[in-house]
Design a protein around this motif. Structure first.
Motif, PDB file in Angstrom:
ATOM      1  N   ARG A  71       0.857  -1.178   0.000  1.00 19.72           N
ATOM      2  CA  ARG A  71       0.000   0.000   0.000  1.00 19.72           C
ATOM      3  C   ARG A  71       0.896   1.233   0.000  1.00 19.72           C
ATOM      4  N   ALA A  72       1.122   1.783  -1.185  1.00 26.03           N
ATOM      5  CA  ALA A  72       2.075   2.879  -1.370  1.00 26.03           C
ATOM      6  C   ALA A  72       1.737   4.109  -0.538  1.00 26.03           C
ATOM      7  N   GLU A  73       0.437   4.411  -0.383  1.00 23.91           N
ATOM      8  CA  GLU A  73       0.076   5.626   0.361  1.00 23.91           C
ATOM      9  C   GLU A  73       0.487   5.552   1.825  1.00 23.91           C
ATOM     10  N   ASP A  74       0.679   4.346   2.362  1.00 27.73           N
ATOM     11  CA  ASP A  74       1.091   4.200   3.753  1.00 27.73           C
ATOM     12  C   ASP A  74       2.514   3.662   3.909  1.00 27.73           C
ATOM     13  N   GLY A  75       3.054   3.058   2.864  1.00 20.93           N
ATOM     14  CA  GLY A  75       4.400   2.501   2.957  1.00 20.93           C
ATOM     15  C   GLY A  75       4.455   1.179   3.707  1.00 20.93           C
ATOM     16  N   CYS A  76       3.332   0.465   3.736  1.00 22.64           N
ATOM     17  CA  CYS A  76       3.284  -0.821   4.436  1.00 22.64           C
ATOM     18  C   CYS A  76       2.641  -1.866   3.536  1.00 22.64           C
ATOM     19  N   LEU A  77       2.665  -3.105   4.012  1.00 28.66           N
ATOM     20  CA  LEU A  77       1.986  -4.176   3.302  1.00 28.66           C
ATOM     21  C   LEU A  77       0.566  -4.302   3.824  1.00 28.66           C
ATOM     22  N   SER A  78      -0.303  -4.764   2.970  1.00 22.54           N
ATOM     23  CA  SER A  78      -1.673  -5.063   3.356  1.00 22.54           C
ATOM     24  C   SER A  78      -1.901  -6.526   3.018  1.00 22.54           C
ATOM     25  N   ALA A  79      -2.532  -7.258   3.934  1.00 21.34           N
ATOM     26  CA  ALA A  79      -2.767  -8.684   3.714  1.00 21.34           C
ATOM     27  C   ALA A  79      -4.195  -9.049   4.100  1.00 21.34           C
ATOM     28  N   HIS A  80      -4.676 -10.121   3.498  1.00 15.56           N
ATOM     29  CA  HIS A  80      -6.018 -10.611   3.799  1.00 15.56           C
ATOM     30  C   HIS A  80      -6.114 -12.070   3.411  1.00 15.56           C
ATOM     31  N   ASP A  81      -7.210 -12.717   3.837  1.00  6.75           N
ATOM     32  CA  ASP A  81      -7.451 -14.105   3.488  1.00  6.75           C
ATOM     33  C   ASP A  81      -8.027 -14.187   2.077  1.00  6.75           C
ATOM     34  N   LEU A  82      -8.064 -15.407   1.527  1.00  6.75           N
ATOM     35  CA  LEU A  82      -8.523 -15.597   0.148  1.00  6.75           C
ATOM     36  C   LEU A  82      -9.985 -15.235  -0.056  1.00  6.75           C
ATOM     37  N   GLY A 113      -4.341  -5.074  12.825  1.00  3.28           N
ATOM     38  CA  GLY A 113      -5.609  -5.443  12.206  1.00  3.28           C
ATOM     39  C   GLY A 113      -6.390  -4.231  11.746  1.00  3.28           C
ATOM     40  N   ASN A 114      -7.084  -4.386  10.620  1.00  2.00           N
ATOM     41  CA  ASN A 114      -7.893  -3.312  10.029  1.00  2.00           C
ATOM     42  C   ASN A 114      -9.298  -3.767   9.663  1.00  2.00           C
ATOM     43  N   GLY A 115      -9.810  -4.762  10.337  1.00  2.00           N
ATOM     44  CA  GLY A 115     -11.142  -5.255   9.982  1.00  2.00           C
ATOM     45  C   GLY A 115     -11.052  -6.317   8.910  1.00  2.00           C
ATOM     46  N   GLU A 116     -11.268  -5.936   7.652  1.00  2.00           N
ATOM     47  CA  GLU A 116     -11.225  -6.901   6.554  1.00  2.00           C
ATOM     48  C   GLU A 116      -9.819  -7.319   6.178  1.00  2.00           C
ATOM     49  N   THR A 117      -8.820  -6.520   6.549  1.00  2.00           N
ATOM     50  CA  THR A 117      -7.424  -6.763   6.188  1.00  2.00           C
ATOM     51  C   THR A 117      -6.544  -6.520   7.409  1.00  2.00           C
ATOM     52  N   PHE A 118      -5.253  -6.786   7.263  1.00  2.00           N
ATOM     53  CA  PHE A 118      -4.299  -6.369   8.278  1.00  2.00           C
ATOM     54  C   PHE A 118      -3.056  -5.819   7.601  1.00  2.00           C
TER      55      PHE A 118
END
Length: 161
Positions: free
Chosen positions: A45-56, A123-128
């Motif tokens: 996620r370029a706007e934050d400079g971090c990775l975003s992950a989620h389940d399938l 954690g971010n709800g639907e993603t982390f």
């Protein structure tokens, strides 16, 4: 969406030389409840400079949401964002995880996020999110509470950045 387990909580995890790290227990439990396959989808996620992950299973929900937005735009006579699906599904990598939640951070994304010896999960709800603590702590735009938690965890684990 109503029956999905949400990603909640935070943790600071060690990253080994091969880029392996364990998904924190609470986040891993949510991923396992949401999908039959022990695999996460990781992107930058370029706007934050971090990775975003989620389940399938979130990938399918995300696809349907983008599809609905495209259809609404077309119905209004507007141009649909044709690159939204490309960004959402083409600029990610799947990463399997084992019983203890260990997975290898995809090398390209590890490099993009600046992750080295430690990874801060949030954690971010639907993603982390997965942050390099150094990046998060130096980012004046990042949530001050998030930075404070990361700083506390680093201090409590004796992590010198």
């Amino acid at each position: 969406m109503a029956d999905r387990e949400l990603f909640e909580g935070f943790a600071l995890q060690a990253v080994d030389l091969k880029g392996r790290v364990a998904i924190p227990a609470d986040l891993r439990a949510a991923a396992e409840r949401n999908s039959d396959i022990r695999q996460i989808v990781v992107g930058y996620r370029a706007e934050d400079g971090c990775l975003s992950a989620h389940d399938l299973s979130w990938s399918k929900e995300k696809y349907e949401r983008i599809d609905r937005r495209e259809q609404i735009a077309v119905d209004r006579g507007d141009e649909a964002d044709r690159s939204a699906k490309r960004r959402a599904f083409g600029q990610v990598e799947k990463a399997p995880f084992d019983d203890s939640g260990r997975f290898v951070i995809p090398p390209f994304f590890k490099m993009k996020a600046g992750i080295q010896k430690w990874a801060f999960f949030n954690g971010n709800g639907e993603t982390f999110d997965i942050w390099a603590p150094e990046v998060l702590l130096k980012d004046d735009r990042a949530d001050p509470g998030l930075r404070e938690i990361c700083e506390f965890l680093c201090h409590s684990k004796g992590v010198k950045l």
